[in-house]
Design an enzyme around this catalytic site. Structure first.
Site, mmCIF file in Angstrom:
data_model
loop_
_atom_site.group_PDB
_atom_site.id
_atom_site.type_symbol
_atom_site.label_atom_id
_atom_site.label_comp_id
_atom_site.label_asym_id
_atom_site.label_seq_id
_atom_site.Cartn_x
_atom_site.Cartn_y
_atom_site.Cartn_z
ATOM 1 N N ARG A 19 9.858 44.805 -101.712
ATOM 2 C CA ARG A 19 9.338 43.875 -102.710
ATOM 3 C C ARG A 19 10.448 42.896 -103.064
ATOM 4 O O ARG A 19 11.594 43.291 -103.279
ATOM 5 C CB ARG A 19 8.891 44.613 -103.975
ATOM 6 C CG ARG A 19 8.669 43.629 -105.132
ATOM 7 C CD ARG A 19 7.938 44.223 -106.285
ATOM 8 N NE ARG A 19 6.553 44.469 -105.923
ATOM 9 C CZ ARG A 19 5.618 44.771 -106.831
ATOM 10 N NH1 ARG A 19 5.921 44.838 -108.106
ATOM 11 N NH2 ARG A 19 4.389 45.001 -106.457
ATOM 12 N N HIS B 147 0.590 40.230 -101.195
ATOM 13 C CA HIS B 147 0.740 41.627 -101.608
ATOM 14 C C HIS B 147 -0.366 42.383 -100.876
ATOM 15 O O HIS B 147 -1.369 42.791 -101.451
ATOM 16 C CB HIS B 147 0.583 41.734 -103.129
ATOM 17 C CG HIS B 147 1.028 43.050 -103.696
ATOM 18 N ND1 HIS B 147 1.368 44.123 -102.897
ATOM 19 C CD2 HIS B 147 1.189 43.465 -104.977
ATOM 20 C CE1 HIS B 147 1.716 45.140 -103.665
ATOM 21 N NE2 HIS B 147 1.618 44.766 -104.930
ATOM 22 N N ARG C 220 4.367 51.037 -110.760
ATOM 23 C CA ARG C 220 3.179 51.526 -110.080
ATOM 24 C C ARG C 220 3.321 51.461 -108.558
ATOM 25 O O ARG C 220 3.140 52.452 -107.868
ATOM 26 C CB ARG C 220 2.024 50.638 -110.526
ATOM 27 C CG ARG C 220 0.665 51.067 -110.177
ATOM 28 C CD ARG C 220 -0.256 50.075 -110.856
ATOM 29 N NE ARG C 220 0.400 49.630 -112.097
ATOM 30 C CZ ARG C 220 -0.089 49.874 -113.306
ATOM 31 N NH1 ARG C 220 -1.219 50.500 -113.431
ATOM 32 N NH2 ARG C 220 0.553 49.466 -114.362
ATOM 33 N N THR C 221 3.641 50.281 -108.056
ATOM 34 C CA THR C 221 3.680 50.109 -106.609
ATOM 35 C C THR C 221 4.738 51.018 -105.988
ATOM 36 O O THR C 221 4.488 51.707 -105.002
ATOM 37 C CB THR C 221 3.962 48.638 -106.259
ATOM 38 O OG1 THR C 221 2.997 47.836 -106.926
ATOM 39 C CG2 THR C 221 3.857 48.387 -104.773
ATOM 40 N N LYS D 69 25.977 42.283 -106.419
ATOM 41 C CA LYS D 69 27.422 42.122 -106.215
ATOM 42 C C LYS D 69 27.695 41.055 -105.159
ATOM 43 O O LYS D 69 28.793 40.969 -104.616
ATOM 44 C CB LYS D 69 28.046 43.442 -105.770
ATOM 45 C CG LYS D 69 27.997 44.518 -106.828
ATOM 46 C CD LYS D 69 28.531 45.821 -106.249
ATOM 47 C CE LYS D 69 28.075 47.022 -107.042
ATOM 48 N NZ LYS D 69 27.882 48.196 -106.181
#
Lengths: 430, 320
Positions: free
Chosen positions: B115, B145, B65-66, B93
């Site tokens: 995020r 958030h 969603r975000t 990696k």
């Protein structure tokens, strides 16, 4: 070896109840006499200590040299230089080096390296369990013979209380001091900040006070059961101080130290997400700090240590919880102790005793005093000299300190180890 | 650290946390978002405000969603968008967070939307990027958030118009919720009458009342006379870490049911940042019911994120 005359200083030697202005005489690496001039003494070197304080060299119960094995963070050379510049003439090295100090060879390696760095008094603390795994007992008798000063599992938890009980019993039968970090790992739960308003506000995994106080309570019961000589390393909270005080009243042979920064900073001082404040145990509340200071004043906590942990830049470069905990703290030890005196939390004699006489007694070392015949480990400092924490004034390879850029009062000008001048402050550097 | 987000003129340059932002700045975001609302309903859903700008969505943690609403917001502003899912990229990696950022910086991007699973990652990136780059926090660990909180504020304002008289409750896993932390800060800054948190003690952080909220451990007390009900998602892993016994018991005690909803004001709105666990924190009939504004939140998310992108990219960093 040269004869040294330290003249006109204020001599403070808590072990011998001395606090007066006068001279200190040193010959053949030993203290010849304090105050009274010995007959036929001709000094090769005279140090003018006017308006300076002359005291025994500091004994630090916890200094990570990062050597052997983690030399990208610091070397025996760089960190003993930092120690010398901080007036520290004896230091205990926790066993979490690479290799871990769990063999005679590792102890010999450290003594060897210390000799090459021309720093005599590095005292290795041996691992309580092989590889610090926390499961079996290390060969304590052999480690003692090789020259370890105490045993500890550093910050690594033991498998269970039975291992701790056996280790305490076994150490006790070899008359070895057990130095223990009181932490209940399940409650610590990978936290990185004190569980309280700060951790809640910034969404950081918290470590409750109970993770320490429960561990203290358990260890105290085991100390009673095993009759072990137990020392708590770097306690941080109010209820730990209260429990230790009660146990001492009860007659247990228990001692404790506190890291110097815990006596100054609280969770409220942490700049959000600034990794130089990331330390374990975490900075707690003003009430905890208050109690730690009180415990120091009333003798429950006998020792202030630096808990020196230098880090490379990368270790502190990241989001707060992902960075490595620890502060490079040798060089701020003295000014922060003096600021406790300035705050009237303790008096100067107490402060010096916490850095000299008391750690020597806990370790059973003939050091930490200015008695004739002892090794001439001396710290001379100017309590009024201001200096700023910056690269010019810094010796440790680790610049990870929340005090970077801070201006302090109080600076070591000379350090002597076994009668040898191992540090002199070069003027115009401050 | 609050100045980290603002440039010398006090304008928004990064958007990392609600903390430290004034009511004026929050209101400016809401007003700007309001002006963008119509764009999504036009036949040509684009304005040229950020033409020629490059925005990189850096998602170190999975999100549908975000990430999608950030992508849509950027493309409706005519920016070039690149979404990188780091879980399958360089850091797995062994490349460090800082190296990833430096590499993208060298490609002359203008904005990072980040995020990350660790609290403080947004701060760290903002502190370590070139001054012309803006950083938007799309969720960092359990910390913040802020864009989600702003779209929630936007939705509340849409339905309730004035923040002042409102009683708002946030219900559920407050302990692990970055959304709840940002919502509490935003609601306090915008000056609502009362903020409550409702949860069992295992899901409440210590000293939570010091954030400026009233604490309730039962729904019956917590729901009384509410204007806004915000449900927080319950992660499944909370059951395995001895925080809760079972989903069934949680729903029994803290699930939003028709019956409990009656305790709130009749015109109360029900919000949820998604994704919903039907039958765990909220009954399906409420999630799809007339008081639910859950899908409205999602649409508003695009306009609010467009507003935040536009405002931060208008304002240059300090050392330019």
């Amino acid at each position: 070896m040269s004869k040294i005359h330290i003249a006109n200083g204020r001599i403070i030697d808590p072990a011998n109840n001395i606090d007066q202005t006068g001279s200190l005489y040193i010959a053949d690496g030993k203290i010849l006499s304090a105050i009274e001039a010995p007959a036929d003494f001709t000094a090769d070197i005279t140090i003018d200590a006017t308006e300076h304080i002359v005291c025994p060299g500091f004994i630090d119960l916890s200094v990570r040299l990062r050597d052997p094995g983690l030399t990208y963070k610091g070397t025996l050379q760089s960190e003993t230089t930092a120690a010398a510049s901080a007036g520290v003439t004896s230091l205990c090295l926790p066993p979490d080096t690479r290799p871990i100090i769990d063999s005679q060879a590792a102890i010999e390696l450290i003594y060897d390296k210390a000799e090459k760095a021309n720093y005599r008094h590095v005292f290795p603390i041996a691992a309580l369990t092989p590889q610090l795994r926390g499961i079996e007992l290390s060969s304590m008798a052999a480690l003692k013979q090789a020259g370890c000063i105490a045993v500890s599992n550093a910050t690594v938890p033991l498998a269970n209380l039975l291992v701790l009980r056996r280790a305490m019993e076994y150490a006790s039968s070899h008359d070895l001091l057990v130095m223990h970090h009181p932490v209940e790992p399940a409650l610590e739960n990978k936290g990185c900040a004190h569980e309280g308003f700060f951790s809640t506000r910034y969404g950081l995994p918290g470590i409750p006070e109970a993770s320490e106080s429960i561990a203290v309570a358990q260890c105290l019961e085991l100390a009673k059961l095993t009759d072990c000589k137990l020392h708590f390393s770097q306690i941080s909270c109010k209820s730990a101080v209260i429990k230790i005080q009660q146990a001492q009243k009860y007659g247990l042979d228990i001692s404790a130290d506190v890291a110097i920064h815990q006596l100054h900073l609280t969770e409220n001082d942490i700049e959000p997400f600034n990794s130089s404040y990331h330390v374990l145990p975490p900075f707690r509340t003003a009430k905890d700090r208050q109690m730690l200071r009180k415990g120091l004043a009333n003798g429950t906590i006998k020792v202030i240590c630096s808990d020196h942990q230098p880090h490379d830049l990368d270790a502190k470069l990241g989001a707060f919880p992902e960075t490595e905990p620890g502060i490079s703290s040798l060089e701020t030890l003295l000014p922060l102790m003096l600021s406790l005196v300035n705050d009237k939390a303790i008096n100067l004699t107490q402060g010096i005793a916490c850095l000299t006489q008391n750690p020597a007694e806990i370790l059973g070392l003939p050091l930490g005093a200015l008695s004739p015949g002892l090794d001439a480990d001396i710290c001379i400092f100017n309590p009024d000299l201001s200096w700023t924490v910056n690269p010019q004034n810094w010796n440790s390879a680790g610049q990870n300190t929340p005090f970077w850029g801070t201006t302090f009062k109080g600076r070591v000008t000379h350090t002597l180890q076994s009668g040898k001048i191992i540090y002199t402050l070069k003027l115009n550097t401050s | 650290m609050n100045n980290l987000q603002l440039n010398k003129e006090g304008k928004l340059h990064h958007f990392i946390t609600i903390e430290g932002l004034s009511k004026e700045i929050l209101t400016e975001i809401l007003d700007t978002a309001e002006s963008f609302l119509g764009i999504s309903e036009q036949p040509v859903k684009k304005v040229p405000l950020l033409r020629g700008k490059t925005i990189v969505n850096l998602f170190f943690e999975n999100s549908t969603r975000t990430r999608t609403t950030f992508e849509l917001a950027a493309s409706r502003l005519s920016a070039d968008v690149l979404s990188i899912n780091i879980a399958t990229s360089a850091t797995s990696k062994g490349e460090s967070l800082l190296d990833t950022i430096r590499n993208l910086e060298a490609m002359h991007v203008d904005m990072f939307v980040v995020r990350h699973a660790i609290s403080g990652a947004g701060h760290f990136i903002a502190q370590n990027t070139a001054p012309h780059i803006s950083v938007i926090n799309a969720g960092d660990g359990q910390h913040a958030h802020p864009t989600q909180a702003m779209l929630d504020m936007f939705t509340i304002r849409q339905y309730k118009h004035d923040f002042k008289p409102l009683k708002v409750a946030i219900i559920g896993d407050i302990l692990h919720s970055r959304v709840a932390r940002s919502q509490i800060q935003a609601l306090n800054t915008l000056g609502v009458k009362e903020i409550r948190v409702v949860a069992p003690k295992t899901l409440l952080p210590s000293h939570v009342e010091q954030l400026g909220v009233k604490v309730f451990n039962t729904m019956e007390e917590g729901l009384d006379d509410l204007d806004v009900i915000i449900m927080v998602r319950l992660q499944k892993e909370r059951m395995t870490s001895a925080l809760l016994p079972s989903e069934q018991e949680y729903f029994k005690c803290f699930g939003l049911t028709e019956e409990r909803l009656k305790l709130a004001k009749p015109d109360a709105i029900v919000m949820h940042p998604g994704p919903i666990n039907r039958g765990v924190e909220i009954a399906s009939s409420i999630a799809d019911g007339p008081q639910s504004v859950i899908l409205q939140q999602v649409s508003n998310g695009i306009a609010v994120r467009m507003a935040i992108m536009t405002l931060t990219l208008q304002n240059k960093g300090d050392s330019v």
